[in-house]
Design a protein around this motif. Structure first.
Motif, PDB file in Angstrom:
ATOM      1  N   ALA A 189      45.995  43.436  29.510  1.00 19.68           N
ATOM      2  CA  ALA A 189      46.852  43.581  30.691  1.00 19.68           C
ATOM      3  C   ALA A 189      46.755  44.986  31.286  1.00 19.68           C
ATOM      4  CB  ALA A 189      48.298  43.261  30.321  1.00 19.68           C
ATOM      5  N   GLU A 190      46.729  46.023  30.422  1.00 19.73           N
ATOM      6  CA  GLU A 190      46.612  47.392  30.915  1.00 19.73           C
ATOM      7  C   GLU A 190      45.272  47.622  31.607  1.00 19.73           C
ATOM      8  OE1 GLU A 190      48.910  50.282  30.635  1.00 19.73           O
ATOM      9  OE2 GLU A 190      50.096  48.450  30.647  1.00 19.73           O
ATOM     10  N   THR A 191      44.222  47.043  31.049  1.00 23.31           N
ATOM     11  CA  THR A 191      42.888  47.181  31.644  1.00 23.31           C
ATOM     12  C   THR A 191      42.870  46.589  33.046  1.00 23.31           C
ATOM     13  OG1 THR A 191      41.867  47.107  29.445  1.00 23.31           O
ATOM     14  CG2 THR A 191      40.436  46.675  31.334  1.00 23.31           C
ATOM     15  N   GLU A 192      43.510  45.455  33.225  1.00 27.43           N
ATOM     16  CA  GLU A 192      43.573  44.820  34.542  1.00 27.43           C
ATOM     17  C   GLU A 192      44.427  45.641  35.506  1.00 27.43           C
ATOM     18  OE1 GLU A 192      41.942  42.119  35.797  1.00 27.43           O
ATOM     19  OE2 GLU A 192      40.795  42.375  33.944  1.00 27.43           O
ATOM     20  N   LYS A 193      45.537  46.211  35.024  1.00 28.58           N
ATOM     21  CA  LYS A 193      46.419  47.012  35.885  1.00 28.58           C
ATOM     22  C   LYS A 193      45.687  48.227  36.431  1.00 28.58           C
ATOM     23  CE  LYS A 193      49.511  50.003  34.288  1.00 28.58           C
ATOM     24  NZ  LYS A 193      50.722  50.543  33.611  1.00 28.58           N
ATOM     25  N   TRP A 194      45.031  48.969  35.536  1.00 28.40           N
ATOM     26  CA  TRP A 194      44.370  50.192  35.967  1.00 28.40           C
ATOM     27  C   TRP A 194      43.109  49.915  36.759  1.00 28.40           C
ATOM     28  CZ3 TRP A 194      47.116  54.266  36.417  1.00 28.40           C
ATOM     29  CH2 TRP A 194      48.164  54.527  35.534  1.00 28.40           C
ATOM     30  N   LYS A 195      42.511  48.747  36.558  1.00 27.68           N
ATOM     31  CA  LYS A 195      41.359  48.360  37.385  1.00 27.68           C
ATOM     32  C   LYS A 195      41.748  48.345  38.858  1.00 27.68           C
ATOM     33  CE  LYS A 195      38.082  44.572  38.180  1.00 27.68           C
ATOM     34  NZ  LYS A 195      37.651  43.213  37.745  1.00 27.68           N
ATOM     35  N   LYS A 196      42.920  47.824  39.166  1.00 28.28           N
ATOM     36  CA  LYS A 196      43.386  47.771  40.552  1.00 28.28           C
ATOM     37  C   LYS A 196      43.585  49.175  41.110  1.00 28.28           C
ATOM     38  CE  LYS A 196      45.740  43.335  39.843  1.00 28.28           C
ATOM     39  NZ  LYS A 196      47.057  42.643  39.753  1.00 28.28           N
ATOM     40  N   VAL A 197      44.098  50.104  40.278  1.00 28.75           N
ATOM     41  CA  VAL A 197      44.320  51.472  40.735  1.00 28.75           C
ATOM     42  C   VAL A 197      42.985  52.164  41.005  1.00 28.75           C
ATOM     43  CG1 VAL A 197      45.288  53.723  40.142  1.00 28.75           C
ATOM     44  CG2 VAL A 197      46.507  51.633  39.490  1.00 28.75           C
ATOM     45  N   VAL A 198      42.058  52.027  40.073  1.00 25.97           N
ATOM     46  CA  VAL A 198      40.746  52.678  40.213  1.00 25.97           C
ATOM     47  C   VAL A 198      40.015  52.155  41.447  1.00 25.97           C
ATOM     48  CG1 VAL A 198      38.467  52.937  39.168  1.00 25.97           C
ATOM     49  CG2 VAL A 198      40.513  53.185  37.759  1.00 25.97           C
ATOM     50  N   GLU A 199      39.986  50.842  41.600  1.00 30.38           N
ATOM     51  CA  GLU A 199      39.280  50.258  42.740  1.00 30.38           C
ATOM     52  C   GLU A 199      39.984  50.575  44.052  1.00 30.38           C
ATOM     53  OE1 GLU A 199      37.112  46.474  40.527  1.00 30.38           O
ATOM     54  OE2 GLU A 199      38.920  46.116  41.725  1.00 30.38           O
ATOM     55  N   GLY A 200      41.330  50.593  44.017  1.00 31.89           N
ATOM     56  CA  GLY A 200      42.075  50.917  45.232  1.00 31.89           C
ATOM     57  C   GLY A 200      41.852  52.350  45.697  1.00 31.89           C
ATOM     58  N   ALA A 201      41.631  53.255  44.719  1.00 36.64           N
ATOM     59  CA  ALA A 201      41.374  54.660  45.062  1.00 36.64           C
ATOM     60  C   ALA A 201      39.898  54.944  45.341  1.00 36.64           C
ATOM     61  CB  ALA A 201      41.860  55.568  43.938  1.00 36.64           C
ATOM     62  N   GLY A 202      39.060  53.921  45.120  1.00 31.53           N
ATOM     63  CA  GLY A 202      37.625  54.086  45.345  1.00 31.53           C
ATOM     64  C   GLY A 202      36.966  55.057  44.396  1.00 31.53           C
ATOM     65  N   LEU A 203      37.424  55.079  43.138  1.00 31.50           N
ATOM     66  CA  LEU A 203      36.905  56.045  42.159  1.00 31.50           C
ATOM     67  C   LEU A 203      35.781  55.429  41.330  1.00 31.50           C
ATOM     68  CD1 LEU A 203      40.325  57.387  40.852  1.00 31.50           C
ATOM     69  CD2 LEU A 203      38.842  58.439  42.569  1.00 31.50           C
ATOM     70  N   LYS A 204      34.820  56.258  40.996  1.00 30.38           N
ATOM     71  CA  LYS A 204      33.730  55.817  40.130  1.00 30.38           C
ATOM     72  C   LYS A 204      33.073  57.044  39.521  1.00 30.38           C
ATOM     73  CE  LYS A 204      32.653  52.128  39.626  1.00 30.38           C
ATOM     74  NZ  LYS A 204      33.053  51.124  38.601  1.00 30.38           N
ATOM     75  N   VAL A 205      32.815  56.994  38.221  1.00 29.93           N
ATOM     76  CA  VAL A 205      32.093  58.071  37.540  1.00 29.93           C
ATOM     77  C   VAL A 205      30.814  57.487  36.986  1.00 29.93           C
ATOM     78  CG1 VAL A 205      32.141  59.738  35.645  1.00 29.93           C
ATOM     79  CG2 VAL A 205      34.230  59.258  36.930  1.00 29.93           C
ATOM     80  N   GLU A 206      29.702  58.113  37.312  1.00 26.00           N
ATOM     81  CA  GLU A 206      28.390  57.603  36.833  1.00 26.00           C
ATOM     82  C   GLU A 206      28.147  58.025  35.397  1.00 26.00           C
ATOM     83  OE1 GLU A 206      26.527  55.547  38.453  1.00 26.00           O
ATOM     84  OE2 GLU A 206      27.796  55.586  40.246  1.00 26.00           O
TER      85      GLU A 206
END
Length: 324
Positions: free
Chosen positions: A307-324
């Motif tokens: 559940a936590e993984t799904e919650k933070w996925k929305k935050v990361v994608e909403g902020a457009g963040l990505k680390v290579e």
């Protein structure tokens, strides 16, 4: 040539011997020190929790739970070391919010946390605290938002590293409030707090266990907690959501092991941790650090990890963040 019945008997005997061996190993566990990997330097919330709980496990089980700090790559170095360790119960991981966040934030992880971790037990869920140095004039969340907007590009937001809940709590705040700040990642909470105290950075959304002593001493000022409601530990500090409607973030901590760690050992550790969580002295200490102790089964903790993984996925994608 042996008969089919004899062959089946030998196989059954082998399975029984294996099962007995696993049960015996669990009964004798731990027979040597246990390595407890923490993906951050000493002094932060994860390190504080690991040493506090590890001491009691060492006392109860008669073997040392040795905290090994392996910082770097936003917690991923320590996590990968734990996941790749021998699944024998002698390496465990301090599970923390970065584990749930990094599943989406990092593009090229060599592991899948949900798949590769064996949940053991959760410890507590605590708020982060929006905290500023004393030179920042804002006394509450609304004043801080106004201060940031009046000083575009000049306010620095520290974090304990890319992908931590400390970082993402700040990103969520910026997205929901429109107050844009410069992110300054550190290798853990301790060095970030050092620079916050010195006025090198302006604000941090740090986990309560590692920041609350500085708030209580008056050396730093708390503006808000990230949970939906106020914390009993800081009753006069508003929830950020009182000003930024809908804002909520919290940090879930626990223990995990490499997948395929014997179930009997996981069950034993879960039982011992739950016993520690039920101790009045431990409850008092964890509440002081910001959150009630939690008593759960491994499966229940595993469901929370998902559940936590799904919650933070929305935050990361909403902020457009990505680390290579």
């Amino acid at each position: 040539m042996i008969s089919r019945r004899t062959a089946l008997g030998l196989i059954g005997s082998g399975i029984s011997t294996f099962a007995i061996g696993r049960a015996s190993a669990a009964a004798d566990y731990p027979a040597r020190p246990v390595r407890w990997i923490v993906g951050y330097p000493p002094g932060g919330a994860t390190d504080i929790l690991a040493r506090l709980i590890g001491q009691r496990l060492s006392e109860r089980l008669g073997q040392q739970f040795v905290v090994e700090n392996k910082p770097g790559a936003g917690n991923n170095i320590g996590t990968e070391a734990a996941i790749n360790a021998e699944p024998d119960g002698y390496t465990v991981l301090l599970v923390n919010p970065a584990n749930y966040i990094n599943a989406t934030l990092y593009a090229n992880l060599k592991f899948n946390f949900v798949r590769d971790i064996a949940p053991i037990a959760s410890f507590q869920r605590v708020p982060n605290v929006m905290t500023v140095n004393k030179d920042v004039p804002a006394k509450n969340v609304a004043e801080f938002i106004a201060y940031v907007k009046a000083n575009p590009g000049k306010v620095n937001m520290a974090s304990s590293g890319n992908g931590t809940s400390v970082h993402l709590s700040g990103e969520m705040f910026m997205a929901m409030s429109g107050a844009k700040m410069q992110h300054v990642p550190y290798r853990g909470a301790a060095p970030a707090i050092t620079d916050l105290l010195a006025g090198q950075v302006h604000v941090i959304f740090d986990n309560m266990p590692s920041i609350i002593q500085h708030i209580r001493s008056g050396s730093l000022r708390a503006l808000g907690v990230t949970t939906a409601e106020r914390s009993p530990q800081l009753p006069d500090v508003q929830a950020v959501g009182e000003t930024v409607k809908g804002y909520e973030a919290s940090a879930l901590f626990g223990m995990g092991a490499p997948k395929n760690t014997p179930k009997e050992i996981i069950t034993k550790l879960n039982s011992e941790i739950n016993a520690v969580m039920a101790e009045p002295a431990m409850k008092t200490r964890l509440v002081e650090l910001g959150g009630e102790p939690r008593i759960q089964t491994p499966d229940a903790f595993g469901a929370e990890i998902v559940a936590e993984t799904e919650k933070w996925k929305k935050v990361v994608e909403g902020a457009g963040l990505k680390v290579e």
